[in-house]
Design a protein around this motif. Structure first.
Motif, PDB file in Angstrom:
ATOM      1  N   ILE A 177     -55.975   9.515 -13.070  1.00  0.00           N
ATOM      2  CA  ILE A 177     -56.416  10.806 -12.543  1.00  0.00           C
ATOM      3  C   ILE A 177     -55.967  11.865 -13.528  1.00  0.00           C
ATOM      4  CG2 ILE A 177     -56.414  12.388 -10.588  1.00  0.00           C
ATOM      5  CD1 ILE A 177     -57.537   9.658  -9.895  1.00  0.00           C
ATOM      6  N   TYR A 178     -56.923  12.596 -14.046  1.00  0.00           N
ATOM      7  CA  TYR A 178     -56.696  13.568 -15.121  1.00  0.00           C
ATOM      8  C   TYR A 178     -56.953  14.957 -14.554  1.00  0.00           C
ATOM      9  CZ  TYR A 178     -57.457  15.547 -19.872  1.00  0.00           C
ATOM     10  OH  TYR A 178     -57.398  16.273 -21.028  1.00  0.00           O
ATOM     11  N   ARG A 179     -55.946  15.823 -14.603  1.00  0.00           N
ATOM     12  CA  ARG A 179     -56.068  17.163 -14.037  1.00  0.00           C
ATOM     13  C   ARG A 179     -56.112  18.209 -15.148  1.00  0.00           C
ATOM     14  NH1 ARG A 179     -52.064  20.065  -9.558  1.00  0.00           N
ATOM     15  NH2 ARG A 179     -53.284  21.984  -9.356  1.00  0.00           N
ATOM     16  N   PHE A 180     -57.065  19.148 -15.016  1.00  0.00           N
ATOM     17  CA  PHE A 180     -57.189  20.210 -16.008  1.00  0.00           C
ATOM     18  C   PHE A 180     -56.229  21.355 -15.683  1.00  0.00           C
ATOM     19  CE2 PHE A 180     -61.398  18.222 -16.443  1.00  0.00           C
ATOM     20  CZ  PHE A 180     -61.421  18.049 -17.828  1.00  0.00           C
ATOM     21  N   ALA A 181     -55.663  21.948 -16.735  1.00  0.00           N
ATOM     22  CA  ALA A 181     -54.855  23.156 -16.615  1.00  0.00           C
ATOM     23  C   ALA A 181     -55.771  24.370 -16.778  1.00  0.00           C
ATOM     24  CB  ALA A 181     -53.765  23.156 -17.695  1.00  0.00           C
ATOM     25  N   ILE A 189     -51.942  12.648 -14.062  1.00  0.00           N
ATOM     26  CA  ILE A 189     -50.974  12.812 -12.969  1.00  0.00           C
ATOM     27  C   ILE A 189     -50.893  11.572 -12.083  1.00  0.00           C
ATOM     28  CG2 ILE A 189     -51.241  15.315 -12.956  1.00  0.00           C
ATOM     29  CD1 ILE A 189     -53.032  15.024 -10.508  1.00  0.00           C
ATOM     30  N   ALA A 190     -51.759  10.582 -12.302  1.00  0.00           N
ATOM     31  CA  ALA A 190     -51.671   9.318 -11.557  1.00  0.00           C
ATOM     32  C   ALA A 190     -52.370   8.242 -12.385  1.00  0.00           C
ATOM     33  CB  ALA A 190     -52.313   9.436 -10.174  1.00  0.00           C
ATOM     34  N   GLU A 191     -51.938   6.996 -12.183  1.00  0.00           N
ATOM     35  CA  GLU A 191     -52.493   5.910 -12.992  1.00  0.00           C
ATOM     36  C   GLU A 191     -52.302   4.581 -12.276  1.00  0.00           C
ATOM     37  OE1 GLU A 191     -51.984   5.124 -17.628  1.00  0.00           O
ATOM     38  OE2 GLU A 191     -50.254   4.370 -16.511  1.00  0.00           O
ATOM     39  N   ASP A 192     -53.295   3.691 -12.437  1.00  0.00           N
ATOM     40  CA  ASP A 192     -53.173   2.309 -11.978  1.00  0.00           C
ATOM     41  C   ASP A 192     -53.756   1.445 -13.096  1.00  0.00           C
ATOM     42  OD1 ASP A 192     -52.715   0.864  -9.071  1.00  0.00           O
ATOM     43  OD2 ASP A 192     -54.077  -0.260 -10.360  1.00  0.00           O
ATOM     44  N   ARG A 193     -53.017   0.410 -13.535  1.00  0.00           N
ATOM     45  CA  ARG A 193     -53.438  -0.331 -14.725  1.00  0.00           C
ATOM     46  C   ARG A 193     -52.894  -1.753 -14.703  1.00  0.00           C
ATOM     47  NH1 ARG A 193     -49.197  -0.646 -18.529  1.00  0.00           N
ATOM     48  NH2 ARG A 193     -47.348   0.471 -17.785  1.00  0.00           N
ATOM     49  N   VAL A 194     -53.463  -2.572 -15.587  1.00  0.00           N
ATOM     50  CA  VAL A 194     -52.907  -3.898 -15.841  1.00  0.00           C
ATOM     51  C   VAL A 194     -51.805  -3.757 -16.885  1.00  0.00           C
ATOM     52  CG1 VAL A 194     -55.067  -5.056 -15.278  1.00  0.00           C
ATOM     53  CG2 VAL A 194     -54.617  -4.366 -17.636  1.00  0.00           C
ATOM     54  N   THR A 196     -51.382  -5.238 -19.613  1.00  0.00           N
ATOM     55  CA  THR A 196     -51.767  -5.458 -21.000  1.00  0.00           C
ATOM     56  C   THR A 196     -52.332  -4.213 -21.674  1.00  0.00           C
ATOM     57  OG1 THR A 196     -53.911  -6.239 -20.200  1.00  0.00           O
ATOM     58  CG2 THR A 196     -52.210  -7.906 -20.645  1.00  0.00           C
ATOM     59  N   ILE A 197     -52.474  -3.127 -20.948  1.00  0.00           N
ATOM     60  CA  ILE A 197     -53.004  -1.895 -21.531  1.00  0.00           C
ATOM     61  C   ILE A 197     -51.920  -0.828 -21.436  1.00  0.00           C
ATOM     62  CG2 ILE A 197     -54.025  -0.953 -19.399  1.00  0.00           C
ATOM     63  CD1 ILE A 197     -56.443  -0.077 -21.096  1.00  0.00           C
ATOM     64  N   PRO A 198     -51.746  -0.009 -22.468  1.00  0.00           N
ATOM     65  CA  PRO A 198     -50.632   0.956 -22.447  1.00  0.00           C
ATOM     66  C   PRO A 198     -50.819   2.035 -21.390  1.00  0.00           C
ATOM     67  CG  PRO A 198     -52.038   1.326 -24.351  1.00  0.00           C
ATOM     68  CD  PRO A 198     -52.492   0.035 -23.736  1.00  0.00           C
ATOM     69  N   SER A 199     -49.702   2.542 -20.904  1.00  0.00           N
ATOM     70  CA  SER A 199     -49.729   3.597 -19.893  1.00  0.00           C
ATOM     71  C   SER A 199     -49.956   4.952 -20.549  1.00  0.00           C
ATOM     72  CB  SER A 199     -48.397   3.611 -19.124  1.00  0.00           C
ATOM     73  OG  SER A 199     -48.348   4.736 -18.263  1.00  0.00           O
ATOM     74  N   LEU A 200     -50.715   5.791 -19.860  1.00  0.00           N
ATOM     75  CA  LEU A 200     -50.908   7.181 -20.277  1.00  0.00           C
ATOM     76  C   LEU A 200     -50.360   8.139 -19.225  1.00  0.00           C
ATOM     77  CD1 LEU A 200     -54.562   7.039 -21.705  1.00  0.00           C
ATOM     78  CD2 LEU A 200     -52.407   6.945 -22.973  1.00  0.00           C
ATOM     79  N   PHE A 201     -49.613   7.624 -18.276  1.00  0.00           N
ATOM     80  CA  PHE A 201     -49.118   8.475 -17.195  1.00  0.00           C
ATOM     81  C   PHE A 201     -48.257   9.610 -17.735  1.00  0.00           C
ATOM     82  CE2 PHE A 201     -45.839   9.470 -13.973  1.00  0.00           C
ATOM     83  CZ  PHE A 201     -46.688  10.010 -13.006  1.00  0.00           C
ATOM     84  N   ASP A 202     -48.524  10.808 -17.249  1.00  0.00           N
ATOM     85  CA  ASP A 202     -47.811  12.035 -17.601  1.00  0.00           C
ATOM     86  C   ASP A 202     -48.139  12.516 -19.008  1.00  0.00           C
ATOM     87  OD1 ASP A 202     -46.161  14.100 -16.623  1.00  0.00           O
ATOM     88  OD2 ASP A 202     -44.468  13.363 -17.783  1.00  0.00           O
ATOM     89  N   PHE A 203     -49.044  11.831 -19.715  1.00  0.00           N
ATOM     90  CA  PHE A 203     -49.456  12.301 -21.031  1.00  0.00           C
ATOM     91  C   PHE A 203     -50.331  13.546 -20.863  1.00  0.00           C
ATOM     92  CE2 PHE A 203     -49.092   8.571 -24.218  1.00  0.00           C
ATOM     93  CZ  PHE A 203     -47.848   8.250 -23.712  1.00  0.00           C
ATOM     94  N   ARG A 204     -50.243  14.428 -21.851  1.00  0.00           N
ATOM     95  CA  ARG A 204     -51.095  15.611 -21.882  1.00  0.00           C
ATOM     96  C   ARG A 204     -52.034  15.534 -23.074  1.00  0.00           C
ATOM     97  NH1 ARG A 204     -47.891  20.700 -19.291  1.00  0.00           N
ATOM     98  NH2 ARG A 204     -46.463  19.501 -17.989  1.00  0.00           N
ATOM     99  N   PHE A 205     -53.189  16.209 -22.914  1.00  0.00           N
ATOM    100  CA  PHE A 205     -54.202  16.200 -23.955  1.00  0.00           C
ATOM    101  C   PHE A 205     -54.728  17.617 -24.147  1.00  0.00           C
ATOM    102  CE2 PHE A 205     -54.011  12.040 -22.060  1.00  0.00           C
ATOM    103  CZ  PHE A 205     -54.091  11.168 -23.137  1.00  0.00           C
ATOM    104  N   PRO A 206     -54.971  18.030 -25.376  1.00  0.00           N
ATOM    105  CA  PRO A 206     -55.421  19.408 -25.623  1.00  0.00           C
ATOM    106  C   PRO A 206     -56.847  19.627 -25.128  1.00  0.00           C
ATOM    107  CG  PRO A 206     -55.448  18.137 -27.662  1.00  0.00           C
ATOM    108  CD  PRO A 206     -54.787  17.266 -26.628  1.00  0.00           C
ATOM    109  N   ALA A 207     -57.208  20.901 -24.959  1.00  0.00           N
ATOM    110  CA  ALA A 207     -58.528  21.250 -24.449  1.00  0.00           C
ATOM    111  C   ALA A 207     -59.636  20.748 -25.368  1.00  0.00           C
ATOM    112  CB  ALA A 207     -58.630  22.761 -24.259  1.00  0.00           C
ATOM    113  N   SER A 208     -59.365  20.635 -26.662  1.00  0.00           N
ATOM    114  CA  SER A 208     -60.394  20.191 -27.601  1.00  0.00           C
ATOM    115  C   SER A 208     -60.819  18.749 -27.369  1.00  0.00           C
ATOM    116  CB  SER A 208     -59.887  20.352 -29.038  1.00  0.00           C
ATOM    117  OG  SER A 208     -58.698  19.596 -29.236  1.00  0.00           O
ATOM    118  N   TRP A 286     -62.075  20.343 -11.534  1.00  0.00           N
ATOM    119  CA  TRP A 286     -60.630  20.286 -11.282  1.00  0.00           C
ATOM    120  C   TRP A 286     -59.987  19.179 -12.100  1.00  0.00           C
ATOM    121  CZ3 TRP A 286     -57.092  16.744  -9.489  1.00  0.00           C
ATOM    122  CH2 TRP A 286     -55.883  17.230  -8.979  1.00  0.00           C
ATOM    123  N   GLY A 287     -60.701  18.055 -12.222  1.00  0.00           N
ATOM    124  CA  GLY A 287     -60.151  16.913 -12.937  1.00  0.00           C
ATOM    125  C   GLY A 287     -61.152  15.785 -13.022  1.00  0.00           C
ATOM    126  N   LEU A 288     -60.688  14.624 -13.460  1.00  0.00           N
ATOM    127  CA  LEU A 288     -61.540  13.444 -13.623  1.00  0.00           C
ATOM    128  C   LEU A 288     -60.802  12.210 -13.127  1.00  0.00           C
ATOM    129  CD1 LEU A 288     -62.762  13.972 -17.303  1.00  0.00           C
ATOM    130  CD2 LEU A 288     -64.147  14.334 -15.259  1.00  0.00           C
TER     131      LEU A 288
END
Length: 776
Positions: A177-181, A189-194, A196-208, A286-288
């Motif tokens: 669950i990806y929330r826009f600022a 802000i939330a994640e469910d995964r196997v 074998t794939i790396p976690s992106l939880f709490d990662f931030r990404f720029p607007a670009s 709001w998010g994706l």
């Protein structure tokens, strides 16, 4: 940690950083080849454009498909379903349609997806091959997921439930669950995964990472699937809209080809299959819900629909949770307001009173410093800038073009001189005490130094990539940590509103209007009650039609075999009825909540003119029912014209709707000016005389009602009759009351069953300044 201050090369600087924002991704001229796209100009059902993928999927070249009848390419039953669907104005509710695609090797089972856009009708075909249709068990699982979402206690729990349920039904390796600022950067802000794939939880990404035109498409077309990023784009033949002469707009197409920039981005993430579902609140992205798979992955249209439903329920739950938080804060604000009123009410020296109530002022906004600045200097409490810095800040605020509330979480970005010590003062909330006043109330917050984890370096160097002169996507999404300094915790919208309410309180003290302040507090209490009512409706009343939809959908899927007794049609009818009811509830609830948010300034309005407009709008139903409307002269008052018109229209149309079956409707409107006893709580005008008010009565000879329900009828969604007797959701009179109360008035009803009803609106006749103060 990477160095965010690394200089760019001279070549880097020359690259246009906004080129991604201008990429025409809505008219790519290609589609993904796992399906076929055909475009028509109704009423003809002969393709004017087709994707080249038709040759691989059906064995026919595009030239053989263009201009040929649809029946030459689809099964007879499939064509019949499409023709029937095109008779509907709402194609989205009918998708997908099961059709057979005629190929050189035989008929192939496909999902047909229809939409209209830009003068064209777009038909997309997705082969199902061996994909089974969802079973009753699948839909029972969706119902259980929705129930879990509706019982989530906070935002993070709700998002975690949604991520887990979407991964369960789709099988993707990772769902986040990806929330826009506010600045369009985003955070997972939330994640469910196997594992074998790396976690992106709490990662931030720029607007670009998600440029403006991509966000626009996510808002317009909420579900996007890319089964295999290694596909070869299939061109449209021809890529021309005969209606416009322009390339075909694929904004709403399921098969729309993906930007090469996005493909490169996914390759760098080591993702080969992806899907996204938009979370849209009040028309804003709001998010994706973002799904990734390390191998190519396709999910059927029904599964994607189920994910969209989960996203919609998540959106509602987010709204309920946020409204509940705002309601709790409003109760806290009201409590503090009462204490401040007690502290300030008996004091003529405002500065001394605010200092005595300084702890309350800080607690109100969760701030560490407060100041009241005026022409004679400033009074501070707590951790604030120096008097000189406050004076410089106020001088800048006075010279601003906008005199509205000012807020920032980084005052140093405005001018470093305003915050020489950011660890003490970084955030500022400034509220002017008047439109032309040089006096301000200011709250201050210290910086909150934090370590932000980015998905790759957000300060990525600008390079010439393989796709031309543009910002090249990051090659790494490994955790990149950055220490952020000089920023405070952002001010929340309800905190800004609370600051405005405190400003009103202080202004009332300055003007010695304690009696009017008590009225404002009563309005706040009513607003809190309405917020609680909203939360109740959102979590209870709106669940019922949704449960109907789910139940009927489950029964429908379980009963797919032909049913000569017509049970399937009855179930479809049940789904449609519940859907319409749910849509009406949602729309009316939104209208109810907009009464105060979209209000206009009060101005002199002639009620006779407003009534004439209302009667013009209602002329068809008045003529149809033979209704007679008599109106005695009505006054000119200060009001919001559109809102008072809505009140009159609701009351007159109700008088016609609830007419007596044995007589023609007769409706009479009259007004009378009152004083003294009509003014609630001893309210008096500036002259000291009892406030003058106007009473407007709307009398009818309809069916009437038992007066024991005269308060209940003004409550949201309260009805005295079943929906089969009279149309409506029971929100109209609640809206009337909310509008009238917003104008400082009241509305009552008197009636006897069988003898008709009289609705009375009492509105104040007073100066514009007083009314404006009342509704601030």
């Amino acid at each position: 940690m990477a160095d965010p201050t690394s200089p760019a090369t001279g070549a880097d600087v020359a690259v246009d950083l906004t080129s991604c924002d201008r990429e025409p991704i809505h008219v790519p001229g290609h589609v993904q080849p796992h399906g076929v796209l055909l475009a028509f100009v109704e009423p003809e059902l002969r393709p004017v454009a087709v994707s080249a993928s038709v040759e691989a999927l059906a064995g026919r070249p595009p030239d053989a498909v263009l201009g040929a009848p649809l029946a030459a390419h689809l099964s007879e039953a499939g064509v019949a379903q499409i023709v029937a669907a095109l008779a509907s104005d709402d194609l989205a509710t009918l998708n997908p349609l099961p059709v057979g695609l005629r190929t050189t090797a035989g008929e192939r089972d496909c999902d047909a997806i229809l939409h209209r856009h830009d003068g064209l009708t777009i038909l997309e075909l997705e082969p199902r091959d061996d994909l089974p249709r969802p079973s009753g068990t699948f839909f029972r699982g969706i119902r259980a997921a929705i129930r879990r979402l509706q019982t989530a206690g906070d935002l993070h729990e709700a998002c975690a439930v949604a991520a887990g349920e979407v991964r369960r039904i789709t099988g993707f390796d990772r769902v986040k669950i990806y929330r826009f600022a506010p600045d369009w950067s985003g955070q997972v802000i939330a994640e469910d995964r196997v594992d074998t794939i790396p976690s992106l939880f709490d990662f931030r990404f720029p607007a670009s990472d998600i440029p403006a035109q991509s966000r626009a498409l996510y808002t317009a077309n909420p579900v996007r699937i890319i089964p295999d990023i290694g596909y070869r784009p299939s061109p449209l033949v021809p890529n021309l809209n005969p209606r416009t002469g322009a390339p075909i707009d694929l904004s709403h197409a399921v098969l729309r080809s993906v930007s090469p920039v996005h493909i490169e981005y996914m390759v760098n993430m080591a993702v080969h299959g992806a899907m996204s579902i938009s979370i849209v609140r009040d028309g804003r992205l709001w998010g994706l819900i973002s799904c990734h798979n390390t191998l190519p992955r396709f999910v059927s249209f029904e599964v994607r629909q189920a994910c969209e439903l989960i996203a919609q329920v998540l959106t509602w739950q987010i709204a309920v949770l946020e409204e509940a938080a705002i309601s709790r804060h409003s109760v806290r604000v009201r409590t503090i307001q009462q204490r401040l009123l007690h502290e300030l009410g008996g004091r003529r020296e405002l500065h001394a009173g605010l200092v005595r109530g300084g702890d309350e002022m800080l607690a109100l906004m969760d701030a560490t410093g407060f100041a009241l600045s005026g022409p004679d200097g400033s009074t501070s409490y707590g951790q604030t800038p120096t008097p000189a810095a406050i004076a410089a800040l106020v001088d800048w605020l006075v010279r601003r073009e906008s005199r509205d509330v000012f807020e920032t979480d980084c005052i140093a970005a405005v001018d470093p001189a305003f915050a020489p010590e950011p660890e003490k003062v970084s955030g500022v909330l400034a509220v002017p005490l008047g439109r032309a006043s040089a006096s301000f109330m200011l709250w201050f917050r210290p910086e909150v130094a934090q370590t932000v984890t980015w998905g790759g370096d957000p300060h990525k160097p600008v390079r010439i990539g393989p796709l031309g002169e543009r910002l090249q996507t990051r090659a790494s999404f490994a955790a990149w940590r950055e220490v952020v300094r000089g920023r405070a915790r952002p001010w929340q919208p309800h905190e800004v509103v609370a600051a405005g309410e405190i400003r009103d309180l202080v202004v009332d003290v300055i003007l010695s209007k304690a009696e009017e302040l008590e009225g404002v507090n009563r309005q706040l209490a009513r607003s809190n009650d309405e917020l609680e009512s909203f939360a109740y409706v959102a979590s209870h009343d709106l669940k019922e039609p949704l449960r109907h939809i789910e139940a009927f959908a489950g029964l429908l899927k379980e009963g797919l075999p032909p049913d000569p007794e017509g049970r399937l049609g009855a179930m479809v009818g049940g789904i449609e009825t519940s859907s319409r009811r749910l849509r009406a509830l949602i729309n009316d609830l939104a209208e109810y909540s907009r009464v105060g948010r979209q209000a206009r300034p009060l101005a002199p309005v002639a009620l006779d003119e407003v009534l004439a407009d209302v009667l013009t709008d209602l002329r068809p139903v008045l003529e149809e029912t033979g209704a007679t409307v008599t109106a005695l002269p009505l006054p000119e008052i200060l009001c919001d014209r559109s809102q008072i018109r809505q009140v009159l229209q609701n009351l007159v149309s109700n008088a016609v709707k609830y007419r007596h079956p044995d007589r023609r409707p007769t409706i009479t409107l009259r007004s009378v000016t009152e004083a003294g006893a009509a003014a609630p709580d001893g309210e008096r005008a500036a002259t000291g005389e009892p406030a003058r008010r106007v009473r407007i009565s709307i009398e009818d000879n309809g069916i009437g009602f038992d007066e024991k329900y005269r308060e209940q009828i003004f409550e949201p969604f309260q009805r005295l009759h079943g929906p089969d007797e009279y149309e409506g959701t029971g929100i109209g009179l609640a809206i009337c009351r909310k509008i009238v109360q917003r104008h400082g008035g009241s509305i009552t009803a008197a009636s006897r069953p069988g003898d008709g009803s009289t609705f009375s609106i009492v509105l104040p006749l007073r100066g514009f300044d007083a009314l404006e103060s009342l509704v601030r």
